[in-house]
Scaffold this motif. Sequence first.
Motif, PDB file in Angstrom:
ATOM      1  N   LYS A 430       0.861  -1.172   0.000  1.00 19.19           N
ATOM      2  CA  LYS A 430       0.000   0.000   0.000  1.00 19.19           C
ATOM      3  C   LYS A 430       0.903   1.230   0.000  1.00 19.19           C
ATOM      4  O   LYS A 430       1.292   1.755   1.043  1.00 19.19           O
ATOM      5  CB  LYS A 430      -0.913  -0.015   1.225  1.00 19.19           C
ATOM      6  N   TRP A 434      -4.305   5.561  -1.175  1.00 16.03           N
ATOM      7  CA  TRP A 434      -5.200   5.422  -2.326  1.00 16.03           C
ATOM      8  C   TRP A 434      -4.631   4.553  -3.455  1.00 16.03           C
ATOM      9  O   TRP A 434      -5.213   4.452  -4.510  1.00 16.03           O
ATOM     10  CB  TRP A 434      -5.559   6.801  -2.881  1.00 16.03           C
ATOM     11  N   LEU A 435      -3.469   3.919  -3.234  1.00 16.92           N
ATOM     12  CA  LEU A 435      -2.865   3.100  -4.288  1.00 16.92           C
ATOM     13  C   LEU A 435      -2.307   1.824  -3.688  1.00 16.92           C
ATOM     14  O   LEU A 435      -1.494   1.858  -2.755  1.00 16.92           O
ATOM     15  CB  LEU A 435      -1.751   3.871  -5.001  1.00 16.92           C
ATOM     16  N   LYS A 436      -2.747   0.681  -4.235  1.00 16.95           N
ATOM     17  CA  LYS A 436      -2.373  -0.617  -3.673  1.00 16.95           C
ATOM     18  C   LYS A 436      -2.019  -1.596  -4.792  1.00 16.95           C
ATOM     19  O   LYS A 436      -2.721  -1.692  -5.804  1.00 16.95           O
ATOM     20  CB  LYS A 436      -3.535  -1.169  -2.848  1.00 16.95           C
ATOM     21  N   TYR A 437      -0.918  -2.310  -4.611  1.00 14.63           N
ATOM     22  CA  TYR A 437      -0.526  -3.392  -5.527  1.00 14.63           C
ATOM     23  C   TYR A 437      -0.709  -4.726  -4.811  1.00 14.63           C
ATOM     24  O   TYR A 437      -0.361  -4.872  -3.638  1.00 14.63           O
ATOM     25  CB  TYR A 437       0.929  -3.234  -5.962  1.00 14.63           C
ATOM     26  N   LEU A 486      -3.379  -3.826  -9.649  1.00 18.44           N
ATOM     27  CA  LEU A 486      -3.086  -2.510  -9.112  1.00 18.44           C
ATOM     28  C   LEU A 486      -4.409  -1.779  -8.931  1.00 18.44           C
ATOM     29  O   LEU A 486      -5.181  -1.668  -9.889  1.00 18.44           O
ATOM     30  CB  LEU A 486      -2.164  -1.737 -10.053  1.00 18.44           C
ATOM     31  N   THR A 487      -4.662  -1.295  -7.721  1.00 18.97           N
ATOM     32  CA  THR A 487      -5.942  -0.661  -7.402  1.00 18.97           C
ATOM     33  C   THR A 487      -5.728   0.785  -6.956  1.00 18.97           C
ATOM     34  O   THR A 487      -4.945   1.047  -6.029  1.00 18.97           O
ATOM     35  CB  THR A 487      -6.673  -1.435  -6.294  1.00 18.97           C
ATOM     36  N   PHE A 488      -6.435   1.665  -7.624  1.00 20.39           N
ATOM     37  CA  PHE A 488      -6.442   3.086  -7.272  1.00 20.39           C
ATOM     38  C   PHE A 488      -7.825   3.418  -6.727  1.00 20.39           C
ATOM     39  O   PHE A 488      -8.828   3.168  -7.375  1.00 20.39           O
ATOM     40  CB  PHE A 488      -6.140   3.936  -8.511  1.00 20.39           C
ATOM     41  N   LYS A 490      -9.826   6.646  -4.584  1.00 25.46           N
ATOM     42  CA  LYS A 490      -9.691   7.960  -3.966  1.00 25.46           C
ATOM     43  C   LYS A 490     -10.996   8.734  -4.123  1.00 25.46           C
ATOM     44  O   LYS A 490     -11.731   8.549  -5.097  1.00 25.46           O
ATOM     45  CB  LYS A 490      -8.552   8.741  -4.615  1.00 25.46           C
TER      46      LYS A 490
END
Length: 1001
Positions: A430, A434-437, A486-488, A490
């Motif tokens: 993380k 707001w951004l997670k791989y 990959l998850t964004f 926000k």
Amino acid sequence: MKTKFTHFLTKRYYLLVFFSLLLQSAFAQQITVTGKVTTADGQAIPFANVLIKGTQNGAVTDFDGSYKIAAGGNQTLVFSSQGYKTVEMAINNKTSLNVIMAEDAMKLDEIVVVGYGSQQKKDLTGAVALVKPDEIQKRQVTTVADGLQGLVTGVKVRGGGRPGQEANVEIRGLKNLQNTNPLYVIDGLVTSANRDFNPNDIESIQVLKDASAAAIYGSRAANGVIIITTKKGKKGPLQVEVSAKSSFTVMPRYDLMGTEEFAKYNNMAYDNAGFQRQNLNMAVDTDWQDAVFRTGMIQDYNASFSGGNENSSFFMSGNYFGNEGTVVGTDFDRISFRVNSSGTKGIFSIGENLAISNSKTDEMSGNPIIDVYRMTPTIPLYDASNPGGYGYGKQGVADTFGTNPLALADFSNVTNQNFRIRGNIWSELKFVPWLKYRFNFGYETSFDSYKYMRKKGSWTLNQPQDPSQTDQNKGRSETLLFENTLTFKKEFGKHDITLLVGQTYQKDNYDQIYGTKRNLPMNSGTGEYYEVLNQGDSPVVGGFINEAALTSYLGRLEYNYDNRYLFNAVLRRDGSSKFSDANKWGNFPSVSVGWRINNESFFKSEFIKDLKLRASYGELGSGNIGNYEYKSFVNNFGQIVLGKDQTLYPSAAQVKLSNAELRWEKLKQTNIGLDLGVLNNDLRLTADYFIARTEDVLFGFPILLTTGNDGGNPISNAATVENKGFELELAYSKKINDFSFNASVNFTKINNKLVSLGNGQNENYSGNTVTRAGMPVGMWYVLETDGLFQNQQEIDNYKNANGKVIMPNAVPGDIRFKDNNGDGQITNEDKAVVGSPWPEFEMGFNAGADYKGFDFSMNWIASNGAMVYDGFRSVVDRFDDNSNYRRGIQPWTPENPNTDFPRVTKGSTLNSRGDTDRFLESGNFIRLKYIGFGYSFPQNVLQGSGISRARLTLSAQNIITITKYQGLDPEFTNSNIFERGVDNGAFPNLKTYSLGVEFSF
């Protein structure tokens, strides 16, 4: 000046004294309040929020549901927790307040797993159904699918009571002409929830029904997706849970004749045919059902251990499931273990889910469900004069080709054993909030062992004396899965955006070796055969390897504006090794929208608490074919004689036609839905209408063997199938003091139609069914009966328009058939479409109640409108063959003409044809699928024992069935799509009575 200043100080002094007195008074009124927050059945609710109303002051319950808070004696506490209805309780100077929280059936803030991510329930735009895992776990089931029946709209389940039997699941009707079972995803691993998976490990179940919800799984999701998340540990001390359940099962029975009644009608059949009667053994009166059927037993034991802290958690479980079947020679045993754990350190998280299981099934030999009525009561169970010592009839005495089920179970044994390891390891980074791989590696391997043992001995009349023989094979499957996502996510003011992109790769391998030996030696001391393959003679060996791979790219965009307007778009691109290079890739897009009307400023309603409209369109694929169907199959073991010297040369020949033009089967589905909650969300309504059209359906229609094809029917993109349906679910729940109640009813109506067959075909025949373009699949296509001839004059007067007698060979008491084409004779050309095997609608009704530790729940299911073929009656109601008959029949005789049962006669097919509407019956039924009672011991009883929860349960399944169907079970299954409504000895659902106990420490 000094006087004014002194006067000011004096005023401030008095004010300070005044406010000090007020504060002292306020603090004097504060008290310490303690208590426990639990569910209706006494389970603790950890991490529930306890807030003093009108303030920001509060506390959180611990792992045992306990809390402690300082508050004013006249204040009010507000208790809230995700998934439960908020409770307000006035303190009224009490120092102890225990609170029972009722589940919020709407659970709008509940997190729903939707594939490679999750959403809140209120933000769903597709057709996604949530199933409470305890609804499945409280039933005595072998697989997850068995427990879904009646719980979800649009989901049809047909199972049976054979040990180890797996149910057929159909989501929103018939999507293709082969396999209808959905895709299972367990903890992110694409796998199967088959008989070696422990349903007690389930934490949550989501059923993705429409194309937009399932599109993230692309080419494998055409039949729907069932996502299962297994249990995880929670923050708190070690929690131990133990449960044990014992059940006994009862097989339904046919109503068959005994020797005296059988002899009467058997002699009548021979007399009417002019044949010499059999020399029936009237001293024997065998009840084959008593000999073959028995009371079955099921044992189900579970233990789990879980716990965790701020940064890690663990869950471990073990299960033993044993099922001694209701038919001799049938058993199923499963042992399974699971370990789930996870940990977090800063921006890095890692976890694993690992399951190990071993299952063993003693498969049913032959079909004793049929054999018990094929065998007549005048045949003894044992006969020393026969090879092997079992009775199975004799020429002129008991002339039948039925099979003795006891002999078959003794002399022909099949055992399947499976050892499976499956699980996944995942890790997350993380980078920022707001951004997670996420990386996910899944692995599954299965070691399969099959053994068939044929002993010396006979089980049917005129059987050749085969030697002893064993067939054995060992197989291993292996699946590797690599996923990168990959998850964004926000929020920008009123805008909430989630973007997911990813790549996956899956590789499947299966290899098998097999061997056969005959004339096995016997151990003279034990009388047992040596079953190892180094014994015996006539060896046969072989093996094969299958490989397949799937590469995918995926993306999903979720957009939420002001919690009012919802948008979801998905695109997946799949490439499969099952297709040629020209057709390897397929694109599967979907889009869905939602409008939460209740959040609009113009919408003012105290009555309606939730109102959402949904609409979606999506495309899904299916590559449900063999691994090498687009390639030619060649037999290289052939030989050929050539030349003047007639020399023998090795040869090869193509044995199966190939189709290099195979392409993805594609499902296109539109869904329109409504979610409504009224009366403070106590009353909920969900409705969906959908149209699903599957194009380029992959199927192998029969072709002539004269083409040289003898390796199976070649697959082609041969048909188009369409489904239209409507789903409705209405649910109500309410809690009044210590009493809580819930009830729901679901309704499903689906119409399927074969739009076209393709390949230039107009229709396809299978058994007593026909499938034609523009009609549902597998419609009944039979001769129509028109009563019985009462006398010779009726026979002579039954003529066509040209005056030709239609059935000149009939005699009084015979069946009259309709001459539909008017040619003056009864042939296959007179067959007509007379009904459908598909129900008009299906329903489920669920209800439950709780009161002071006592709880009750039940589940009813119903099906209406299907016409089914009773294979039992097609045997026992015909008299041209020697089988047993139905007790109490009244066939036509000159003395008994007022009946619909024709005269009985041996050796004539006129009254025994199976291709008539005589054996078609209504498949309507209403069934009490489950009813259960439970009692949770109060905390004051358990206090000091070290036990935090104790519960007793008593339940029953399938004990009431309201139907006119005369077979064993109207809720039967048939895997042949074209003969869906044929009950040809299907293993019935069993009456099951269970007693269970659960403990938590």
